[in-house]
Design a protein around this motif. Structure first.
Motif, mmCIF file in Angstrom:
data_model
loop_
_atom_site.group_PDB
_atom_site.id
_atom_site.type_symbol
_atom_site.label_atom_id
_atom_site.label_comp_id
_atom_site.label_asym_id
_atom_site.label_seq_id
_atom_site.Cartn_x
_atom_site.Cartn_y
_atom_site.Cartn_z
ATOM 1 N N GLY A 132 0.788 -1.220 0.000
ATOM 2 C CA GLY A 132 0.000 0.000 0.000
ATOM 3 C C GLY A 132 0.823 1.275 0.000
ATOM 4 O O GLY A 132 2.042 1.272 0.159
ATOM 5 N N ARG A 133 0.117 2.396 -0.156
ATOM 6 C CA ARG A 133 0.717 3.723 -0.147
ATOM 7 C C ARG A 133 -0.057 4.622 0.812
ATOM 8 O O ARG A 133 -1.268 4.515 0.954
ATOM 9 N N PHE A 134 0.682 5.516 1.465
ATOM 10 C CA PHE A 134 0.092 6.531 2.333
ATOM 11 C C PHE A 134 0.417 7.897 1.748
ATOM 12 O O PHE A 134 1.580 8.209 1.478
ATOM 13 N N ILE A 135 -0.603 8.725 1.558
ATOM 14 C CA ILE A 135 -0.425 10.075 1.039
ATOM 15 C C ILE A 135 -0.780 11.060 2.138
ATOM 16 O O ILE A 135 -1.899 11.077 2.648
ATOM 17 N N CYS A 136 0.202 11.881 2.495
ATOM 18 C CA CYS A 136 0.015 12.880 3.540
ATOM 19 C C CYS A 136 0.267 14.261 2.944
ATOM 20 O O CYS A 136 1.341 14.518 2.393
ATOM 21 N N THR A 137 -0.713 15.130 3.051
ATOM 22 C CA THR A 137 -0.596 16.479 2.504
ATOM 23 C C THR A 137 -0.317 17.463 3.637
ATOM 24 O O THR A 137 -0.915 17.382 4.707
ATOM 25 N N LEU A 138 0.583 18.406 3.384
ATOM 26 C CA LEU A 138 1.019 19.346 4.413
ATOM 27 C C LEU A 138 1.213 20.743 3.835
ATOM 28 O O LEU A 138 1.478 20.908 2.641
ATOM 29 N N HIS A 139 1.097 21.737 4.705
ATOM 30 C CA HIS A 139 1.514 23.087 4.338
ATOM 31 C C HIS A 139 3.030 23.099 4.108
ATOM 32 O O HIS A 139 3.775 22.344 4.738
ATOM 33 N N ASN A 140 3.494 23.974 3.225
ATOM 34 C CA ASN A 140 4.917 24.259 3.120
ATOM 35 C C ASN A 140 5.187 25.529 3.928
ATOM 36 O O ASN A 140 4.706 26.611 3.573
ATOM 37 N N PRO A 141 5.916 25.431 5.042
ATOM 38 C CA PRO A 141 6.017 26.557 5.973
ATOM 39 C C PRO A 141 6.377 27.906 5.359
ATOM 40 O O PRO A 141 5.706 28.908 5.660
ATOM 41 N N PRO A 142 7.417 28.021 4.498
ATOM 42 C CA PRO A 142 7.757 29.366 4.007
ATOM 43 C C PRO A 142 6.617 30.046 3.255
ATOM 44 O O PRO A 142 6.461 31.271 3.336
ATOM 45 N N VAL A 143 5.832 29.252 2.551
ATOM 46 C CA VAL A 143 4.731 29.825 1.784
ATOM 47 C C VAL A 143 3.517 30.079 2.674
ATOM 48 O O VAL A 143 2.881 31.137 2.609
ATOM 49 N N ARG A 144 3.200 29.121 3.534
ATOM 50 C CA ARG A 144 2.025 29.291 4.411
ATOM 51 C C ARG A 144 2.211 30.482 5.349
ATOM 52 O O ARG A 144 1.241 31.190 5.671
ATOM 53 N N LEU A 145 3.434 30.714 5.791
ATOM 54 C CA LEU A 145 3.674 31.801 6.742
ATOM 55 C C LEU A 145 3.535 33.187 6.119
ATOM 56 O O LEU A 145 3.435 34.183 6.849
ATOM 57 N N LEU A 146 3.505 33.267 4.808
ATOM 58 C CA LEU A 146 3.286 34.563 4.165
ATOM 59 C C LEU A 146 1.929 35.146 4.530
ATOM 60 O O LEU A 146 1.742 36.365 4.529
ATOM 61 N N GLY A 147 0.977 34.274 4.847
ATOM 62 C CA GLY A 147 -0.357 34.733 5.220
ATOM 63 C C GLY A 147 -0.554 34.911 6.705
ATOM 64 O O GLY A 147 -1.658 35.250 7.154
#
Length: 261
Positions: A132-147
């Motif tokens: 099987g495969r596990f897909i985990c989606t996350l914020h990318n900190p440098p981009v998310r922190l712009l907001g």
């Protein structure tokens, strides 16, 4: 448990969360699978419903009973069938394994305690089939922190089914020591003529992980990276520019079979 109390916003959630940017990605990934699929932190079924309509054998898990109540209502309305389970991903114990497990909408970040993050990943690993495969989606900190400015900003106005209008705004602050973003979301319901009918403030908290931090965490929990994308179009991840991290992981061969084989 997620740091936000989703029970409080379940009746409003679908009005302001209507994103479709990731649906084609998850649909394509799920169609590759010959066995069962597990969606964790599924909410009210934003991703679940398109997969079920495509005939995917799907199990949906979330810790919020109110969000799952909304999902079950949608399933009845559309005459769809899925296993819907109220459970905390950190305490996951379903007694079976899956060919694909995924967490959409960057929701893993809402598990803010590092020990609970490790616990969640170990629980997920135990439910993943050997192929099987596990897909985990996350914020990318440098981009998310712009907001994350520390100032209140309006997120939008959204029509409600009863004809009223929801105005949503938020304020967020970042704590470097913990790696957490703490904030408040402000909900105001107004009548068509502008009269305020109701309002509430909801605390928000999530933890930002760099790609190196998450890789180390995943590998220590029994996973091996297969691919890291920086967008749902599947382009490669760029640490300073990509809006998100989309991790595709498999179980390490040396870990052997999980506890539910």
């Amino acid at each position: 448990m997620p740091a936000m109390d989703y029970d409080r916003v379940a009746h409003l959630y679908d009005a302001y969360v209507q994103s479709e940017f990731d649906l084609a990605f998850f649909l394509e990934e799920a169609k590759k699978v010959q066995g069962s699929v597990l969606e964790l932190m599924c909410g009210t079924g934003r991703v679940s419903l398109p997969l079920l309509e495509a005939g995917i054998d799907l199990t949906c898990v979330d810790s919020s009973p109110k969000m799952l109540e909304v999902l079950r209502g949608k399933l009845r309305e559309r005459e769809l069938s899925a296993r819907v389970i109220e459970a905390d991903v950190c305490e996951l114990s379903l007694g079976r394994q899956f060919e694909l497990i995924f967490i959409p909408f960057h929701s893993f970040a809402e598990i803010v305690d590092p020990a609970q993050q490790r616990q969640a990943l170990r629980a997920i690993r135990a439910h993943l089939s050997p192929t099987g495969r596990f897909i985990c989606t996350l914020h990318n900190p440098p981009v998310r922190l712009l907001g994350v400015t520390g100032e209140r900003r309006k997120l939008g106005e959204f029509p409600l089914p009863d004809g009223n209008l929801l105005t949503l705004s938020s304020v967020e602050k970042y704590d470097l020591a913990s790696g957490c973003v703490d904030g408040i979301q402000f909900y105001e319901i107004r009548r068509w003529d502008g009269q305020s009918l109701a309002g509430m403030d909801v605390d928000v908290r999530f933890r930002l992980l760099s790609h190196l931090e998450f890789q180390s965490l995943a590998e220590a929990s029994g996973f091996a990276p297969v691919r890291l994308c920086g967008h749902y179009s599947r382009v490669s991840f760029e640490p300073d520019r990509s809006p998100v991290m989309i991790w595709v992981l498999r179980g390490k061969p040396e870990e052997g079979r999980g506890q539910y084989d």
